[in-house]
Design a protein around this motif. Structure first.
Motif, mmCIF file in Angstrom:
data_model
loop_
_atom_site.group_PDB
_atom_site.id
_atom_site.type_symbol
_atom_site.label_atom_id
_atom_site.label_comp_id
_atom_site.label_asym_id
_atom_site.label_seq_id
_atom_site.Cartn_x
_atom_site.Cartn_y
_atom_site.Cartn_z
ATOM 1 N N SER A 65 -2.425 -3.079 4.194
ATOM 2 C CA SER A 65 -2.762 -4.256 3.394
ATOM 3 C C SER A 65 -3.998 -4.960 3.922
ATOM 4 O O SER A 65 -4.248 -4.992 5.131
ATOM 5 C CB SER A 65 -1.589 -5.237 3.361
ATOM 6 N N TYR A 66 -4.765 -5.480 2.985
ATOM 7 C CA TYR A 66 -5.880 -6.375 3.262
ATOM 8 C C TYR A 66 -5.784 -7.524 2.272
ATOM 9 O O TYR A 66 -5.210 -7.375 1.188
ATOM 10 C CB TYR A 66 -7.231 -5.673 3.087
ATOM 11 N N ALA A 67 -6.366 -8.652 2.635
ATOM 12 C CA ALA A 67 -6.263 -9.825 1.777
ATOM 13 C C ALA A 67 -7.579 -10.585 1.767
ATOM 14 O O ALA A 67 -8.373 -10.506 2.703
ATOM 15 C CB ALA A 67 -5.147 -10.740 2.261
ATOM 16 N N CYS B 258 -10.950 -3.426 -2.621
ATOM 17 C CA CYS B 258 -11.114 -1.973 -2.715
ATOM 18 C C CYS B 258 -12.106 -1.496 -1.661
ATOM 19 O O CYS B 258 -11.911 -0.442 -1.041
ATOM 20 C CB CYS B 258 -11.595 -1.567 -4.102
ATOM 21 N N GLY B 259 -13.162 -2.260 -1.426
ATOM 22 C CA GLY B 259 -14.129 -1.913 -0.397
ATOM 23 C C GLY B 259 -13.536 -1.989 0.996
ATOM 24 O O GLY B 259 -13.823 -1.147 1.855
ATOM 25 N N LEU B 260 -12.698 -2.985 1.257
ATOM 26 C CA LEU B 260 -12.054 -3.094 2.563
ATOM 27 C C LEU B 260 -11.113 -1.921 2.830
ATOM 28 O O LEU B 260 -11.002 -1.448 3.958
ATOM 29 C CB LEU B 260 -11.274 -4.412 2.671
ATOM 30 N N SER C 238 -18.158 3.309 -1.445
ATOM 31 C CA SER C 238 -18.068 2.894 -0.051
ATOM 32 C C SER C 238 -18.038 4.086 0.906
ATOM 33 O O SER C 238 -18.076 3.913 2.109
ATOM 34 C CB SER C 238 -16.824 2.019 0.163
ATOM 35 N N LYS C 239 -17.948 5.289 0.382
ATOM 36 C CA LYS C 239 -17.902 6.478 1.256
ATOM 37 C C LYS C 239 -19.259 7.097 1.402
ATOM 38 O O LYS C 239 -20.147 6.957 0.668
ATOM 39 C CB LYS C 239 -16.927 7.500 0.698
#
Length: 114
Positions: free
Chosen positions: A22-24, A104-106, A113-114
């Motif tokens: 998870s990221y926020a 999505c980038g995180l 991003s790849k």
């Protein structure tokens, strides 16, 4: 009309919560779990803290539309759960999409991003 690829069962949500990463940011929390199944599925959770039912459904529609329009930019084989925070109730589409793409980038799930 094609069926929208969504996560509906509680067990599927729990599996993504427990085994995913998870990221926020200020508006959203995103859990991502990689699967072997091709394609994407998304689950959206908006609590009563965000607002009344009209606001909650609007936030759900904005998140779903952000996913739908950017689905081809995401890597394949993902289960995604997006949880809206209270600040998401005041967002317009442009800012909701920005918050979605930021997460999505995180997670490194955007092909750019790849």
């Amino acid at each position: 009309m094609r069926k929208f690829p969504s996560i509906k069962k509680r067990a599927d949500f729990q599996e993504v919560y427990h085994t995913g990463k998870s990221y926020a940011n200020k508006e959203l929390v995103m859990y991502v779990r990689r699967t072997e199944v091709p394609g994407h599925r998304i689950g959206i959770s908006v609590s009563k803290k965000v607002g009344n039912s009209v606001v909650r459904h609007r936030v759900t529609r904005l998140i779903r539309e952000s996913f739908r329009l950017n689905r081809e930019r995401l890597t394949d084989g993902l289960d995604i759960v997006v949880v809206a925070r209270a600040a998401a109730g005041a967002l317009d589409y442009k800012n909701m999409e920005r918050a979605f793409l930021h997460l999505c980038g995180l997670h490194n799930i955007s092909r750019e991003s790849k």
